[in-house]
Design an enzyme around this catalytic site. Structure first.
Site, PDB file in Angstrom:
ATOM      1  N   GLU A 155       0.822  -1.206   0.000  1.00  0.00           N
ATOM      2  CA  GLU A 155       0.000   0.000   0.000  1.00  0.00           C
ATOM      3  C   GLU A 155       0.859   1.260   0.000  1.00  0.00           C
ATOM      4  O   GLU A 155       0.531   2.241  -0.682  1.00  0.00           O
ATOM      5  CB  GLU A 155      -0.924   0.003   1.224  1.00  0.00           C
ATOM      6  CG  GLU A 155      -1.922  -1.133   1.274  1.00  0.00           C
ATOM      7  CD  GLU A 155      -1.375  -2.354   1.994  1.00  0.00           C
ATOM      8  OE1 GLU A 155      -2.185  -3.198   2.409  1.00  0.00           O
ATOM      9  OE2 GLU A 155      -0.137  -2.468   2.140  1.00  0.00           O
TER      10      GLU A 155
ATOM     11  N   PRO B 184      14.045 -12.797   0.810  1.00  0.00           N
ATOM     12  CA  PRO B 184      13.008 -12.927   1.838  1.00  0.00           C
ATOM     13  C   PRO B 184      12.237 -11.624   2.002  1.00  0.00           C
ATOM     14  O   PRO B 184      12.789 -10.534   1.834  1.00  0.00           O
ATOM     15  CB  PRO B 184      13.799 -13.266   3.098  1.00  0.00           C
ATOM     16  CG  PRO B 184      15.147 -12.675   2.863  1.00  0.00           C
ATOM     17  CD  PRO B 184      15.402 -12.743   1.381  1.00  0.00           C
ATOM     18  N   ARG B 185      10.965 -11.745   2.323  1.00  0.00           N
ATOM     19  CA  ARG B 185      10.161 -10.543   2.562  1.00  0.00           C
ATOM     20  C   ARG B 185      10.722  -9.749   3.734  1.00  0.00           C
ATOM     21  O   ARG B 185      10.713  -8.524   3.723  1.00  0.00           O
ATOM     22  CB  ARG B 185       8.710 -10.935   2.829  1.00  0.00           C
ATOM     23  CG  ARG B 185       7.752  -9.752   2.967  1.00  0.00           C
ATOM     24  CD  ARG B 185       7.583  -9.026   1.664  1.00  0.00           C
ATOM     25  NE  ARG B 185       6.482  -8.084   1.693  1.00  0.00           N
ATOM     26  CZ  ARG B 185       6.102  -7.356   0.647  1.00  0.00           C
ATOM     27  NH1 ARG B 185       6.734  -7.486  -0.497  1.00  0.00           N
ATOM     28  NH2 ARG B 185       5.092  -6.532   0.741  1.00  0.00           N
TER      29      ARG B 185
ATOM     30  N   GLY C 119      15.471  -2.757  -1.072  1.00  0.00           N
ATOM     31  CA  GLY C 119      15.450  -1.804  -2.176  1.00  0.00           C
ATOM     32  C   GLY C 119      16.146  -2.262  -3.435  1.00  0.00           C
ATOM     33  O   GLY C 119      16.496  -1.424  -4.275  1.00  0.00           O
ATOM     34  N   GLU C 120      16.346  -3.584  -3.624  1.00  0.00           N
ATOM     35  CA  GLU C 120      17.066  -4.066  -4.790  1.00  0.00           C
ATOM     36  C   GLU C 120      16.213  -4.923  -5.726  1.00  0.00           C
ATOM     37  O   GLU C 120      16.744  -5.596  -6.607  1.00  0.00           O
ATOM     38  CB  GLU C 120      18.303  -4.859  -4.360  1.00  0.00           C
ATOM     39  CG  GLU C 120      19.372  -4.002  -3.696  1.00  0.00           C
ATOM     40  CD  GLU C 120      20.694  -4.722  -3.554  1.00  0.00           C
ATOM     41  OE1 GLU C 120      21.716  -4.187  -4.021  1.00  0.00           O
ATOM     42  OE2 GLU C 120      20.697  -5.833  -2.984  1.00  0.00           O
TER      43      GLU C 120
ATOM     44  N   ASN D 135       3.100  -8.195  -5.040  1.00  0.00           N
ATOM     45  CA  ASN D 135       2.977  -7.384  -6.249  1.00  0.00           C
ATOM     46  C   ASN D 135       3.614  -8.067  -7.469  1.00  0.00           C
ATOM     47  O   ASN D 135       4.833  -8.234  -7.513  1.00  0.00           O
ATOM     48  CB  ASN D 135       3.655  -6.038  -5.985  1.00  0.00           C
ATOM     49  CG  ASN D 135       3.515  -5.061  -7.124  1.00  0.00           C
ATOM     50  OD1 ASN D 135       2.954  -5.373  -8.164  1.00  0.00           O
ATOM     51  ND2 ASN D 135       4.024  -3.856  -6.928  1.00  0.00           N
TER      52      ASN D 135
ATOM     53  N   LEU E 211       3.362  -6.636 -10.482  1.00  0.00           N
ATOM     54  CA  LEU E 211       3.424  -5.594 -11.508  1.00  0.00           C
ATOM     55  C   LEU E 211       4.839  -5.100 -11.739  1.00  0.00           C
ATOM     56  O   LEU E 211       5.189  -4.716 -12.860  1.00  0.00           O
ATOM     57  CB  LEU E 211       2.519  -4.429 -11.107  1.00  0.00           C
ATOM     58  CG  LEU E 211       1.076  -4.802 -10.749  1.00  0.00           C
ATOM     59  CD1 LEU E 211       0.296  -3.551 -10.367  1.00  0.00           C
ATOM     60  CD2 LEU E 211       0.403  -5.542 -11.891  1.00  0.00           C
ATOM     61  N   GLU E 212       5.665  -5.095 -10.707  1.00  0.00           N
ATOM     62  CA  GLU E 212       7.040  -4.641 -10.885  1.00  0.00           C
ATOM     63  C   GLU E 212       7.778  -5.535 -11.873  1.00  0.00           C
ATOM     64  O   GLU E 212       8.517  -5.055 -12.740  1.00  0.00           O
ATOM     65  CB  GLU E 212       7.759  -4.613  -9.537  1.00  0.00           C
ATOM     66  CG  GLU E 212       7.221  -3.553  -8.584  1.00  0.00           C
ATOM     67  CD  GLU E 212       7.975  -3.502  -7.279  1.00  0.00           C
ATOM     68  OE1 GLU E 212       8.040  -2.413  -6.692  1.00  0.00           O
ATOM     69  OE2 GLU E 212       8.491  -4.543  -6.854  1.00  0.00           O
TER      70      GLU E 212
END
Length: 434
Positions: free
Chosen positions: A83, A283-284, A323-324, A349, A351-352
């Site tokens: 979000e 990993p998340r 961030g990678e 997601n 979409l990325e």
């Protein structure tokens, strides 16, 4: 929403300080008010467990020392990573088209805060969302005095919304959706639902299904706009991209955003591949990196943590860095979008990857991204598989890269079209900015 705002009696929130609050809402405010003295201890306990940032607990109590800039301010809130990142296109447009307006972005998780610190444009402010107690809500709204509040999906907190509306803040609910459970609950309280939804100056539904649900409940839906569309591709450090491209002997397999229980499924599938490529597993939650490396070694796979040994070569490179994703999607031969291999997570997601022409495979549990995956499936732009069949799906993509690439092209065409629709929705939101 059903968990919090249940039994409104008035059709609008526009009565200012004279607003009449019904019994259920009064009970909620009373209960959260009584619990308020316990909140600091609860937050400290969560911080010890790594669930809060101990240096920023004051923000959760709306006591942060960050000064409010002069002029108009727009407050945008997204609960977690997905979000929060969906807000970025709106923040970026706001900073370009209305640079005199301050953008305040709130979120509720440490992971989202870390990513927003990297991705927010200059001039935007991030704060943790305060706990929804009457005192914290009052302090937050009194300090920031937002002209417009934008909430993503269904992240609604009664005390904050009441204080904002009393202070004259316009409210928008965008990418609005209702789960099956919430919708069923509101159908039992149609008058309450109508009264709640009329408090918003703008509602943009996430898709046609969500629009129908909100309109059934009496909401005035102005259109459809899923803010998870409309974003730019994730950024990349070009030097890191060149370095990593030279390091891999062949394009790697990417396992993206795994949760506990999914690493085992993915690693079992990888270990069974007949012609195994190099693997990047992200990993998340990055703190799980060492445990994942041990799972890989238990299956006879060598493993290295990127955060500890960025130059190491191993069967499994655990990308325990933030961030990678833009780097890995650009490099990967194909990707698995995790969060979808076990129940109760809801998917992540896709979409990325589509924006970067990376073929994608997903498990079946994608309810949080149901509309996006449905559109990708209809466009033949994603492979939906079961955990038991993951190995076969991976082998098929690796054996036929041209076919996987064609699927990625179809996914990108679908996402490009939906991105255009979402950008039009952003314009509707910006019209509310004073």
């Amino acid at each position: 929403m059903a968990r919090t705002l249940a039994d409104w009696r008035r059709p609008t929130w526009s009565d200012g300080p004279r607003v009449i609050r019904p019994g259920a809402l009064n009970l909620y405010r009373a209960a959260t008010g009584l619990a308020e003295p316990l909140v600091p201890a609860l937050l400290a306990s969560r911080a010890r467990k790594g669930k809060e940032d101990p240096a920023r607990l004051a923000e959760r109590l709306a006591k942060a020392p960050t000064p409010r800039p002069d002029g108009a301010l727009v407050w945008l809130h997204g609960a977690s990573v997905g979000e929060s990142l969906s807000i970025l296109p709106l923040v970026e447009r706001l900073r370009v088209e209305r640079p005199e307006v301050t953008a305040l972005v709130t979120s509720g998780t440490t992971t989202s805060a870390a990513l927003l610190a990297q991705r927010l444009p200059p001039g935007a402010i991030h704060q943790y969302l305060p706990v929804d107690t009457p005192g914290a809500a009052r302090r937050f709204i009194a300090h920031w005095t937002p002209s417009l509040g934008v909430f993503v999906e269904s992240e609604l907190w009664p005390n904050l919304l009441l204080e904002a509306k009393t202070a004259g803040t316009r409210l928008a609910l965008v990418s609005a959706k209702l789960s099956d459970r919430s919708f069923a609950g509101w159908l039992k309280r149609p008058a309450a639902a109508r009264q709640l939804l009329t408090g918003f100056d703008l509602i943009l539904a996430q898709d046609a299904r969500a629009r129908e649900r909100f309109e059934t409940l009496g909401g005035r839906v102005a259109g459809e706009a899923d803010l998870k569309f409309g974003a730019a591709p994730p950024p990349v450090d070009e030097a890191a991209l060149a370095t990593e491209r030279a390091r891999f002997s062949r394009p790697p397999l990417l396992i993206a955003s795994t949760h506990p229980g999914e690493d085992e499924i993915a690693l079992d599938a990888i270990a069974a591949l007949p012609d195994r490529p190099p693997v990047v597993l992200v990993p998340r939650h990055v703190e799980r990196g060492p445990a994942i490396a041990e799972l890989a070694r238990a299956r006879g796979l060598s493993a290295a943590l990127r955060g500890q040994a960025p130059d190491a070569i191993a069967d499994i490179r655990v990308a325990d860095t933030l961030g990678e994703m833009g780097l890995w999607f650009r490099l990967a031969a194909t990707s698995v979008i995790a969060g979808s291999l076990v129940p109760d997570i809801g998917g992540h997601n896709p979409l990325e990857a589509a924006r970067l022409n990376c073929p994608t495979i997903s498990g079946p549990f994608v309810e949080n991204w149901a509309s996006a995956f449905a559109g990708l499936e209809a466009a033949d732009g994603v492979v939906m598989t079961t955990p038991a069949a993951l190995r076969d799906s991976l082998a098929a993509d690796l054996a036929a890269p041209d076919r996987a690439g064609a699927r990625a092209a179809r996914a990108r065409a679908f996402v490009d079209a939906r991105d255009g629709e979402a950008r039009a929705g952003l314009s509707r939101i910006l019209e509310l900015v004073p």
